[in-house]
Design a protein around this motif. Structure first.
Motif, PDB file in Angstrom:
ATOM      1  N   ARG A  81      -4.022 -11.738   3.418  1.00  0.00           N
ATOM      2  CA  ARG A  81      -3.932 -11.930   2.225  1.00  0.00           C
ATOM      3  C   ARG A  81      -3.310 -10.927   1.242  1.00  0.00           C
ATOM      4  O   ARG A  81      -2.587 -11.023   0.099  1.00  0.00           O
ATOM      5  N   ALA A  82      -4.009  -9.561   1.660  1.00  0.00           N
ATOM      6  CA  ALA A  82      -3.678  -8.529   0.662  1.00  0.00           C
ATOM      7  C   ALA A  82      -1.999  -8.241   1.023  1.00  0.00           C
ATOM      8  O   ALA A  82      -1.367  -8.241  -0.065  1.00  0.00           O
ATOM      9  N   LEU A  83      -1.791  -8.397   2.106  1.00  0.00           N
ATOM     10  CA  LEU A  83       0.010  -7.865   2.380  1.00  0.00           C
ATOM     11  C   LEU A  83       0.729  -8.985   1.843  1.00  0.00           C
ATOM     12  O   LEU A  83       1.673  -8.983   1.448  1.00  0.00           O
ATOM     13  N   ALA A  84       0.457 -10.356   1.719  1.00  0.00           N
ATOM     14  CA  ALA A  84       1.150 -11.477   1.391  1.00  0.00           C
ATOM     15  C   ALA A  84       1.073 -11.140  -0.389  1.00  0.00           C
ATOM     16  O   ALA A  84       2.188 -11.497  -0.998  1.00  0.00           O
ATOM     17  N   ARG A  85      -0.167 -10.738  -0.927  1.00  0.00           N
ATOM     18  CA  ARG A  85       0.142 -10.705  -2.470  1.00  0.00           C
ATOM     19  C   ARG A  85       1.108  -9.276  -2.648  1.00  0.00           C
ATOM     20  O   ARG A  85       1.582  -9.262  -3.987  1.00  0.00           O
ATOM     21  N   LEU A  86       1.196  -8.348  -1.783  1.00  0.00           N
ATOM     22  CA  LEU A  86       1.789  -7.145  -1.931  1.00  0.00           C
ATOM     23  C   LEU A  86       3.364  -7.177  -1.409  1.00  0.00           C
ATOM     24  O   LEU A  86       3.906  -6.321  -1.225  1.00  0.00           O
ATOM     25  N   ALA A  87       3.688  -8.511  -1.094  1.00  0.00           N
ATOM     26  CA  ALA A  87       4.947  -8.795  -0.473  1.00  0.00           C
ATOM     27  C   ALA A  87       6.156  -8.057  -1.227  1.00  0.00           C
ATOM     28  O   ALA A  87       6.339  -8.101  -2.493  1.00  0.00           O
ATOM     29  N   GLY A  88       7.051  -7.107  -0.691  1.00  0.00           N
ATOM     30  CA  GLY A  88       8.243  -6.438  -1.505  1.00  0.00           C
ATOM     31  C   GLY A  88       7.618  -5.187  -2.048  1.00  0.00           C
ATOM     32  O   GLY A  88       8.649  -4.396  -2.473  1.00  0.00           O
ATOM     33  N   THR A  89       6.450  -4.809  -1.831  1.00  0.00           N
ATOM     34  CA  THR A  89       5.958  -3.673  -2.323  1.00  0.00           C
ATOM     35  C   THR A  89       6.425  -2.432  -1.263  1.00  0.00           C
ATOM     36  O   THR A  89       6.097  -2.436  -0.146  1.00  0.00           O
ATOM     37  N   ASP A  90       7.298  -1.413  -1.791  1.00  0.00           N
ATOM     38  CA  ASP A  90       7.603  -0.254  -1.123  1.00  0.00           C
ATOM     39  C   ASP A  90       6.461   0.525  -0.695  1.00  0.00           C
ATOM     40  O   ASP A  90       5.597   0.935  -1.582  1.00  0.00           O
ATOM     41  N   GLY A  91       6.216   0.893   0.276  1.00  0.00           N
ATOM     42  CA  GLY A  91       5.065   1.617   1.259  1.00  0.00           C
ATOM     43  C   GLY A  91       4.033   0.932   1.671  1.00  0.00           C
ATOM     44  O   GLY A  91       2.938   1.554   1.934  1.00  0.00           O
ATOM     45  N   VAL A  92       4.126  -0.518   1.702  1.00  0.00           N
ATOM     46  CA  VAL A  92       3.244  -1.268   2.195  1.00  0.00           C
ATOM     47  C   VAL A  92       3.914  -2.114   3.437  1.00  0.00           C
ATOM     48  O   VAL A  92       4.716  -2.677   3.217  1.00  0.00           O
ATOM     49  N   PRO A  93       3.321  -2.342   4.645  1.00  0.00           N
ATOM     50  CA  PRO A  93       3.731  -3.274   5.492  1.00  0.00           C
ATOM     51  C   PRO A  93       4.093  -4.499   5.148  1.00  0.00           C
ATOM     52  O   PRO A  93       3.094  -5.044   4.265  1.00  0.00           O
ATOM     53  N   ALA A  94       4.939  -5.100   5.645  1.00  0.00           N
ATOM     54  CA  ALA A  94       5.427  -6.562   5.170  1.00  0.00           C
ATOM     55  C   ALA A  94       4.608  -7.543   6.432  1.00  0.00           C
ATOM     56  O   ALA A  94       4.257  -7.117   7.438  1.00  0.00           O
ATOM     57  N   LEU A  95       4.031  -8.598   5.769  1.00  0.00           N
ATOM     58  CA  LEU A  95       3.336  -9.417   6.559  1.00  0.00           C
ATOM     59  C   LEU A  95       4.333 -10.291   7.228  1.00  0.00           C
ATOM     60  O   LEU A  95       5.149 -11.046   6.544  1.00  0.00           O
ATOM     61  N   LEU A  96       4.249 -10.247   8.583  1.00  0.00           N
ATOM     62  CA  LEU A  96       5.196 -11.122   9.314  1.00  0.00           C
ATOM     63  C   LEU A  96       4.391 -12.545  10.056  1.00  0.00           C
ATOM     64  O   LEU A  96       5.415 -13.441  10.462  1.00  0.00           O
ATOM     65  N   GLY A  97       3.288 -12.536  10.205  1.00  0.00           N
ATOM     66  CA  GLY A  97       2.798 -13.493  10.645  1.00  0.00           C
ATOM     67  C   GLY A  97       1.166 -13.510  10.737  1.00  0.00           C
ATOM     68  O   GLY A  97       0.551 -12.213  10.946  1.00  0.00           O
ATOM     69  N   TRP A  98       0.431 -14.483  10.610  1.00  0.00           N
ATOM     70  CA  TRP A  98      -1.163 -14.611  10.830  1.00  0.00           C
ATOM     71  C   TRP A  98      -1.466 -16.148  11.357  1.00  0.00           C
ATOM     72  O   TRP A  98      -1.259 -16.969  10.437  1.00  0.00           O
ATOM     73  N   ASP A  99      -2.056 -16.387  12.476  1.00  0.00           N
ATOM     74  CA  ASP A  99      -2.284 -17.547  13.018  1.00  0.00           C
ATOM     75  C   ASP A  99      -3.685 -17.740  13.304  1.00  0.00           C
ATOM     76  O   ASP A  99      -4.151 -18.840  13.942  1.00  0.00           O
ATOM     77  N   GLY A 100      -4.619 -16.784  12.973  1.00  0.00           N
ATOM     78  CA  GLY A 100      -6.069 -16.830  13.028  1.00  0.00           C
ATOM     79  C   GLY A 100      -6.416 -16.276  14.340  1.00  0.00           C
ATOM     80  O   GLY A 100      -7.654 -15.971  14.734  1.00  0.00           O
ATOM     81  N   ARG A 101      -5.495 -15.861  15.184  1.00  0.00           N
ATOM     82  CA  ARG A 101      -5.606 -15.060  16.517  1.00  0.00           C
ATOM     83  C   ARG A 101      -4.894 -13.594  16.291  1.00  0.00           C
ATOM     84  O   ARG A 101      -5.384 -12.605  17.085  1.00  0.00           O
ATOM     85  N   GLU A 102      -3.761 -13.543  16.022  1.00  0.00           N
ATOM     86  CA  GLU A 102      -2.964 -12.217  16.264  1.00  0.00           C
ATOM     87  C   GLU A 102      -2.347 -12.298  14.725  1.00  0.00           C
ATOM     88  O   GLU A 102      -1.922 -13.121  14.116  1.00  0.00           O
ATOM     89  N   LEU A 103      -2.275 -11.150  14.146  1.00  0.00           N
ATOM     90  CA  LEU A 103      -1.574 -10.708  12.930  1.00  0.00           C
ATOM     91  C   LEU A 103      -0.555  -9.657  13.183  1.00  0.00           C
ATOM     92  O   LEU A 103      -0.660  -8.535  14.020  1.00  0.00           O
ATOM     93  N   LEU A 104       0.567 -10.032  12.774  1.00  0.00           N
ATOM     94  CA  LEU A 104       1.830  -9.202  12.855  1.00  0.00           C
ATOM     95  C   LEU A 104       2.140  -8.619  11.393  1.00  0.00           C
ATOM     96  O   LEU A 104       2.143  -9.373  10.538  1.00  0.00           O
ATOM     97  N   ARG A 105       2.367  -7.512  11.215  1.00  0.00           N
ATOM     98  CA  ARG A 105       2.842  -6.655  10.166  1.00  0.00           C
ATOM     99  C   ARG A 105       4.071  -5.748  10.498  1.00  0.00           C
ATOM    100  O   ARG A 105       4.146  -5.230  11.589  1.00  0.00           O
ATOM    101  N   GLY A 106       4.831  -5.494   9.479  1.00  0.00           N
ATOM    102  CA  GLY A 106       6.002  -4.274   9.808  1.00  0.00           C
ATOM    103  C   GLY A 106       5.454  -3.187  10.075  1.00  0.00           C
ATOM    104  O   GLY A 106       4.595  -2.699   9.809  1.00  0.00           O
TER     105      GLY A 106
END
Length: 225
Positions: free
Chosen positions: A60-85
């Motif tokens: 949720r935090a990464l989704a809200r911060l999408a496009g913010t330089d200095g914060v990883p991009a949220l690439l995926g979350w399916d309830g079992r595995e979270l992927l971030r940049g």
């Protein structure tokens, strides 16, 4: 809604960063690009619900911060595995940033988080601060972030603590750059921070060290067998 994790992640040559009761964190590849993979399925059974809740909060935090330089991009979350940049750099305790510009940029990064209604809440841990390859700051690990978006008195109190924790690191590595106002902030922790030190901190350290294997201020979990 976070994007689902795709099937193009190559887990065959993962680099383990941390493994503890809350799961595994690894560097993996997605379509030939490095990503950070948090695997909740590897959590201990008794910690799995908490691990899933923490990962959902981070998403949720990464989704809200999408496009913010200095914060990883949220690439995926399916309830079992979270992927971030993946952000190239070194954690603060290794890089030990002594450049005034780093802390100036870090304050600006915090201001961008707070404008979007996010408080990190875990910035006392040096590994949550990165020093990127170009010397600029980045933030990771939003598992206990404030994600409600409302900016009331409690939000402002917690946001001030984000700043104060950054200033504590500045005092460690670049004390000569502290302004009089920043020293005043360091000298006046929030009431809940004083209460925490007087009451709950010892219990937290016991749980963190004995159960999760975290030591001191680095927040690094042990690698579990």
């Amino acid at each position: 809604m976070a994007p689902a994790c795709g099937n193009t992640v190559d887990n065959s040559h993962n680099t383990l960063l941390k493994a503890d009761e809350l799961g595994r964190i690894e560097i993996a590849e997605r379509d030939g690009v490095r990503v950070i993979r948090r695997d909740i399925r590897a959590a201990r059974w008794w910690a799995r619900a908490f691990a899933r809740s923490a990962a959902a909060r981070e998403a949720r935090a990464l989704a809200r911060l999408a496009g913010t330089d200095g914060v990883p991009a949220l690439l995926g979350w399916d309830g079992r595995e979270l992927l971030r940049g993946y952000i190239a750099g070194a954690p603060m305790q290794q890089a030990q940033p002594r450049d005034r510009a780093y802390y100036r940029d870090a304050l600006r990064l915090l201001a961008r988080l707070h404008r979007r209604g996010i408080v990190h809440n875990d910035l006392a841990k040096e590994p949550n601060w990165l020093v990127r390859t170009d010397g600029r700051p980045a933030l990771v690990d939003f598992q206990i972030a404030w994600t409600r978006g409302r900016r009331g008195p409690l939000f402002r109190l917690l946001a001030r603590e984000d700043v104060r924790h950054l200033l504590k690191h500045k005092r460690t590595y670049c004390p000569e750059a502290l302004s009089a106002r920043q020293r005043a902030i360091l000298d006046t922790p929030a009431p809940h921070a004083r209460l925490w030190r007087a009451t709950g901190k010892r219990l937290y350290k016991f749980v963190a060290r004995r159960i999760f294997g975290y030591w001191d201020n680095e927040g690094q979990g042990r690698v579990r067998d």
